[in-house]
Design a protein around this motif. Structure first.
Motif, PDB file in Angstrom:
ATOM      1  N   ASP A 119       0.821  -1.215   0.000  1.00  0.00           N
ATOM      2  CA  ASP A 119       0.000   0.000   0.000  1.00  0.00           C
ATOM      3  C   ASP A 119       0.853   1.263   0.000  1.00  0.00           C
ATOM      4  N   PHE A 120       2.113   1.140   0.422  1.00  0.00           N
ATOM      5  CA  PHE A 120       3.022   2.289   0.454  1.00  0.00           C
ATOM      6  C   PHE A 120       4.348   1.919  -0.202  1.00  0.00           C
ATOM      7  N   GLY A 121       4.271   1.309  -1.382  1.00  0.00           N
ATOM      8  CA  GLY A 121       5.461   0.821  -2.070  1.00  0.00           C
ATOM      9  C   GLY A 121       6.450   1.914  -2.443  1.00  0.00           C
ATOM     10  N   ALA A 122       7.740   1.563  -2.383  1.00  0.00           N
ATOM     11  CA  ALA A 122       8.790   2.507  -2.760  1.00  0.00           C
ATOM     12  C   ALA A 122       8.876   2.690  -4.272  1.00  0.00           C
ATOM     13  N   LEU A 123       8.282   1.765  -5.018  1.00  0.00           N
ATOM     14  CA  LEU A 123       8.275   1.816  -6.476  1.00  0.00           C
ATOM     15  C   LEU A 123       6.844   1.816  -6.973  1.00  0.00           C
ATOM     16  N   GLN A 124       6.636   2.398  -8.149  1.00  0.00           N
ATOM     17  CA  GLN A 124       5.313   2.448  -8.760  1.00  0.00           C
ATOM     18  C   GLN A 124       5.405   1.984 -10.203  1.00  0.00           C
ATOM     19  N   SER A 125       4.371   1.277 -10.653  1.00  0.00           N
ATOM     20  CA  SER A 125       4.393   0.729 -12.007  1.00  0.00           C
ATOM     21  C   SER A 125       4.122   1.776 -13.076  1.00  0.00           C
ATOM     22  N   GLU A 126       3.376   2.824 -12.730  1.00  0.00           N
ATOM     23  CA  GLU A 126       3.047   3.862 -13.701  1.00  0.00           C
ATOM     24  C   GLU A 126       3.874   5.116 -13.396  1.00  0.00           C
ATOM     25  N   VAL A 127       5.035   5.184 -14.010  1.00  0.00           N
ATOM     26  CA  VAL A 127       5.932   6.334 -13.836  1.00  0.00           C
ATOM     27  C   VAL A 127       6.322   6.825 -15.232  1.00  0.00           C
TER      28      VAL A 127
END
Length: 341
Positions: free
Chosen positions: A78-86
């Protein structure tokens, strides 16, 4: 002057996996076990905690509810250091101020529905299910076209930054290869090019001959204190068979790996009679579409405790400005762990 002795005199050791050096100062700790031995009050946790956001059925911070899971449970952090949509973006100012966008996915794996069980307390069959999940996630995340490395790891204990005592691990999958696996890739590739064999295969053969740093041996794996260990009771689990990643483990080897993980973590808990904190993680080949025959599957354990449950090693001073240093030798640490098996 007496002849040089690894157990007595300061020396540097070479880390063949990273190409870095460590300073060893055994004379500073002639009897390292004579530190504090105070009793630590053991934390008693319930099987289920209604306030824990990782327990079955409970609400997480984002408002979603966990299913009533009975084995392992995986969800996107829920608070990931990485995001898939960047969005794609980069800049480079005179080679000094470099930036590049980074895409990725962070997941959380609850090892067990029980709030009170860590890996050493779980049944071997349940640990085997965790390994099955690691395997599945490595395959699914690694198959994404923008994911070039999948880092599977666990932070155990608040001292290692774990924000929740419920037994769980994490997976960070990203578009670049992180610094530590990148260093290991370079070293293993250079060795493989020169010798035509895996660096860790030859290293493991040496360790099995010397027997000084071996902690546990099973049919398919060896746990040992690395010759170049930085942390006081650092260990590494190495597969006897030269494989590149977790997907190549056979069913029998996965059972054996589960037994090894339980055995090693149980030894850690015995060391200072406390639920032993550590950061641990798998190191395996990148998922960049290349073969990587140089890579050899292994798992690192980095525990911070030094002389007791409350005496920890910190990276300070010289270690931050120069290079890592340790007092107790890897050989002594291995003997201490081995005695508890």
């Amino acid at each position: 002057m007496n002849s040089f002795d690894l157990a007595e005199h300061p020396h540097r050791r070479y880390n063949a996996l990273t190409g870095e050096w460590i300073l060893v100062s055994p004379h500073r700790s002639k009897r390292p076990w004579q530190g504090q031995q105070e009793e630590v009050q053991k934390e008693v946790r319930p099987q289920y905690d209604p306030k824990c956001y990782l327990c079955p059925g409970n609400e997480r911070a984002n408002g979603e509810h966990n299913p009533a899971y009975q084995e392992t449970f995986v969800f996107e952090n829920d608070f990931g250091a990485l995001q898939s949509e960047v969005p794609e973006g980069s800049s480079d100012k005179e080679g000094l101020l470099k930036v590049h966008s980074e895409r990725g996915i962070c997941k959380v794996i609850c090892f067990s529905p029980r709030h009170d069980l860590a890996l050493p307390e779980m049944e071997v069959n349940d640990i085997r299910r965790v390994i099955d999940v690691w395997q599945r996630e490595f395959q699914e995340l690694g198959s994404l076209d923008y994911i070039n490395y999948v880092q599977i790891f666990e932070n155990k204990g608040s001292v290692m930054g774990s924000s929740n005592p419920h037994p769980h691990g994490q997976i960070w999958a990203q578009s670049s290869v992180p610094v530590e696996p990148a260093k290991e890739t370079i070293q293993q590739f250079a060795y493989y090019q020169q010798h035509g064999k895996s660096l860790l295969e030859n290293y493991l053969n040496l360790e099995l001959q010397e027997k000084q740093r071996i902690v546990l041996v099973t049919e398919a794996f060896v746990a040992l204190v690395p010759f170049w260990a930085v942390w006081p009771f650092e260990t590494i689990i190495i597969s006897k068979r030269h494989i590149q990643n977790i997907l190549q483990l056979t069913e029998v080897e996965k059972d054996d790996f589960a037994q090894m993980i339980k055995g090693l973590t149980a030894i850690y808990d015995k060391l200072f009679n406390v639920s032993f904190p550590y950061s641990a993680g798998l190191h395996q080949s990148p998922t960049d579409g290349q073969e990587h025959p140089e890579w050899h599957f292994h798992m690192h354990f980095y525990p911070p405790l030094l002389r007791s449950a409350s005496v920890k090693k910190f990276m300070v001073g010289y270690e931050m400005l120069g290079n890592p240093q340790r007092d107790i030798t890897p050989e002594w640490a291995a003997e201490r762990l081995r005695s508890l098996s």
